[in-house]
Design a protein around this motif. Structure first.
Motif, PDB file in Angstrom:
ATOM      1  N   UNK A  50     -10.163   2.760   1.340  1.00 21.05           N
ATOM      2  CA  UNK A  50     -10.777   2.374   2.516  1.00 21.05           C
ATOM      3  C   UNK A  50      -9.971   2.353   3.945  1.00 21.05           C
ATOM      4  N   UNK A  51      -8.593   1.816   3.740  1.00 20.55           N
ATOM      5  CA  UNK A  51      -7.708   1.592   4.644  1.00 20.55           C
ATOM      6  C   UNK A  51      -7.292   3.241   5.123  1.00 20.55           C
ATOM      7  N   UNK A  52      -7.169   4.017   4.201  1.00 20.07           N
ATOM      8  CA  UNK A  52      -6.556   5.523   4.535  1.00 20.07           C
ATOM      9  C   UNK A  52      -7.824   6.229   5.458  1.00 20.07           C
ATOM     10  N   UNK A  53      -8.950   5.650   5.172  1.00 23.30           N
ATOM     11  CA  UNK A  53     -10.112   6.405   5.803  1.00 23.30           C
ATOM     12  C   UNK A  53     -10.188   5.544   7.394  1.00 23.30           C
ATOM     13  N   UNK A  54      -9.627   4.464   7.444  1.00 23.66           N
ATOM     14  CA  UNK A  54      -9.686   3.821   8.832  1.00 23.66           C
ATOM     15  C   UNK A  54      -8.581   4.163   9.799  1.00 23.66           C
ATOM     16  N   UNK A  55      -7.539   4.865   9.218  1.00 23.45           N
ATOM     17  CA  UNK A  55      -6.446   5.197  10.003  1.00 23.45           C
ATOM     18  C   UNK A  55      -6.841   6.463  10.770  1.00 23.45           C
ATOM     19  N   UNK A  56      -6.284   6.728  12.011  1.00 24.08           N
ATOM     20  CA  UNK A  56      -6.493   8.053  12.731  1.00 24.08           C
ATOM     21  C   UNK A  56      -5.577   9.217  12.234  1.00 24.08           C
ATOM     22  N   UNK A  57      -5.985  10.291  12.458  1.00 25.67           N
ATOM     23  CA  UNK A  57      -5.408  11.643  12.256  1.00 25.67           C
ATOM     24  C   UNK A  57      -4.032  11.572  12.843  1.00 25.67           C
ATOM     25  N   UNK A 116       0.894  -1.120  -0.044  1.00 26.64           N
ATOM     26  CA  UNK A 116      -0.039  -0.097   0.066  1.00 26.64           C
ATOM     27  C   UNK A 116       1.093   1.265  -0.218  1.00 26.64           C
ATOM     28  N   UNK A 117       1.249   1.835  -1.181  1.00 32.00           N
ATOM     29  CA  UNK A 117       2.130   2.755  -1.220  1.00 32.00           C
ATOM     30  C   UNK A 117       1.788   4.065  -0.445  1.00 32.00           C
ATOM     31  N   UNK A 118       0.561   4.335  -0.468  1.00 29.82           N
ATOM     32  CA  UNK A 118      -0.061   5.667  -0.045  1.00 29.82           C
ATOM     33  C   UNK A 118      -0.070   5.199   1.546  1.00 29.82           C
ATOM     34  N   UNK A 119       0.002   4.384   2.035  1.00 31.01           N
ATOM     35  CA  UNK A 119      -0.165   4.103   3.555  1.00 31.01           C
ATOM     36  C   UNK A 119       1.148   4.063   4.215  1.00 31.01           C
ATOM     37  N   UNK A 120       2.015   3.567   3.249  1.00 34.29           N
ATOM     38  CA  UNK A 120       3.361   2.882   3.885  1.00 34.29           C
ATOM     39  C   UNK A 120       4.116   4.167   4.967  1.00 34.29           C
ATOM     40  N   UNK A 121       3.915   5.434   4.468  1.00 36.83           N
ATOM     41  CA  UNK A 121       4.753   6.532   5.245  1.00 36.83           C
ATOM     42  C   UNK A 121       4.132   6.632   6.890  1.00 36.83           C
ATOM     43  N   UNK A 122       2.889   6.228   6.749  1.00 41.29           N
ATOM     44  CA  UNK A 122       1.920   6.649   8.081  1.00 41.29           C
ATOM     45  C   UNK A 122       2.375   5.398   9.032  1.00 41.29           C
ATOM     46  N   UNK A 123       2.898   4.034   8.587  1.00 38.22           N
ATOM     47  CA  UNK A 123       2.997   2.982   9.375  1.00 38.22           C
ATOM     48  C   UNK A 123       4.355   2.814  10.308  1.00 38.22           C
ATOM     49  N   UNK A 124       4.442   2.465  11.215  1.00 34.12           N
ATOM     50  CA  UNK A 124       5.683   2.249  12.223  1.00 34.12           C
ATOM     51  C   UNK A 124       6.276   0.925  11.776  1.00 34.12           C
ATOM     52  N   UNK A 158      -3.166  -1.034  15.586  1.00 32.83           N
ATOM     53  CA  UNK A 158      -4.540  -0.200  15.346  1.00 32.83           C
ATOM     54  C   UNK A 158      -5.133  -0.969  14.574  1.00 32.83           C
ATOM     55  N   UNK A 159      -6.186  -1.430  15.217  1.00 34.27           N
ATOM     56  CA  UNK A 159      -7.185  -2.300  14.341  1.00 34.27           C
ATOM     57  C   UNK A 159      -8.130  -1.548  13.473  1.00 34.27           C
ATOM     58  N   UNK A 160      -7.936  -2.354  12.377  1.00 32.95           N
ATOM     59  CA  UNK A 160      -8.863  -1.997  11.117  1.00 32.95           C
ATOM     60  C   UNK A 160      -9.966  -2.564  10.833  1.00 32.95           C
ATOM     61  N   UNK A 161     -11.158  -1.917  10.773  1.00 31.77           N
ATOM     62  CA  UNK A 161     -12.513  -2.321  10.486  1.00 31.77           C
ATOM     63  C   UNK A 161     -13.068  -1.468   9.643  1.00 31.77           C
ATOM     64  N   UNK A 162     -13.437  -1.650   8.363  1.00 31.55           N
ATOM     65  CA  UNK A 162     -14.138  -0.722   7.552  1.00 31.55           C
ATOM     66  C   UNK A 162     -14.728  -1.367   6.706  1.00 31.55           C
ATOM     67  N   UNK A 163     -15.968  -0.593   6.104  1.00 32.70           N
ATOM     68  CA  UNK A 163     -16.681  -1.257   5.225  1.00 32.70           C
ATOM     69  C   UNK A 163     -17.212   0.046   4.134  1.00 32.70           C
ATOM     70  N   UNK A 164     -17.615   0.005   2.836  1.00 36.96           N
ATOM     71  CA  UNK A 164     -18.013   0.949   2.130  1.00 36.96           C
ATOM     72  C   UNK A 164     -18.868   0.507   1.018  1.00 36.96           C
TER      73      UNK A 164
END
Length: 195
Positions: A134-141, A41-49, A91-97
């Motif tokens: 959907x993963x981006x939307x489930x991450x906290x600010x 997930x290239x757009x999420x990688x920078x936000x992960x530890x 961080x638990x991820x649960x999302x739907x759309x």
């Protein structure tokens, strides 16, 4: 020349990374289960530890009126860095759309309100991109432990003793310096009177 040359190829990309025809998926009413590594997930990688783990996804395609529609669910856990203590935390991820896959921005105005428009340029999109939204939307600010006690240092007494306070005795030194200069002035003033 008795040896046969080895033929090397690039590894084939996973099916979820290739752009797919959303019209064909909708017409087939495709129902797909995926597990995608976090590193993809290239757009999420920078936000992960860390990049350990995977996100699971379920996608069901269909049609609503003129639109190809995808109902998607994401689940899993991602490692984030707590911004209070800078430690890794899950961080638990649960999302739907439910999204309407539109070929151009001009179609966005015609999407029914209960659907989220998502651009599938040329009628194609990768399954990874669908889940990544959907993963981006489930991450906290701002990532923080839910309980502040999880941020407390393990051995606070050891840390406190290691703290240095270079100006701790400055007030005492200034007071002594002030008293000695007053004493010098009185001595000098007494000598001046005698002469």
């Amino acid at each position: 020349m008795g040896r046969v040359g080895t033929y090397y190829t690039r590894p084939m990309s996973e099916a979820w990374s290739k752009p797919r025809d959303v019209g064909a998926l909708a017409d087939e009413q495709a129902d797909l289960e995926l597990a995608i590594p976090l590193a993809e997930f290239s757009r999420v990688r920078a936000r992960l530890g860390a990049l350990d783990g995977a996100i699971r996804g379920h996608l069901h395609f269909g049609r609503e009126g003129e639109f190809a529609v995808a109902a998607l669910e994401v689940s899993g856990s991602v490692p984030l860095v707590c911004q209070r203590c800078l430690k890794l935390m899950p961080w638990k991820i649960e999302g739907s759309a439910k999204v309407a896959l539109i070929a151009s921005d001009a179609q966005a105005d015609r999407v029914p309100e209960h659907l989220e428009p998502m651009l599938a340029a040329g009628g194609r999109i990768s399954l990874r991109d669908l889940l990544e939204e959907e993963l981006l939307l489930a991450l906290p600010i701002v990532a923080l432990h839910a309980d502040e006690h999880d941020c407390a240092p393990a051995a606070p007494a050891a840390e406190e003793s290691a703290v240095q306070r270079p100006f701790e005795r400055l007030g005492e030194l200034l007071k002594r310096s002030s008293e000695s200069s007053i004493a010098r002035e009185e001595t000098n003033h007494g000598r001046a009177k005698k002469s």
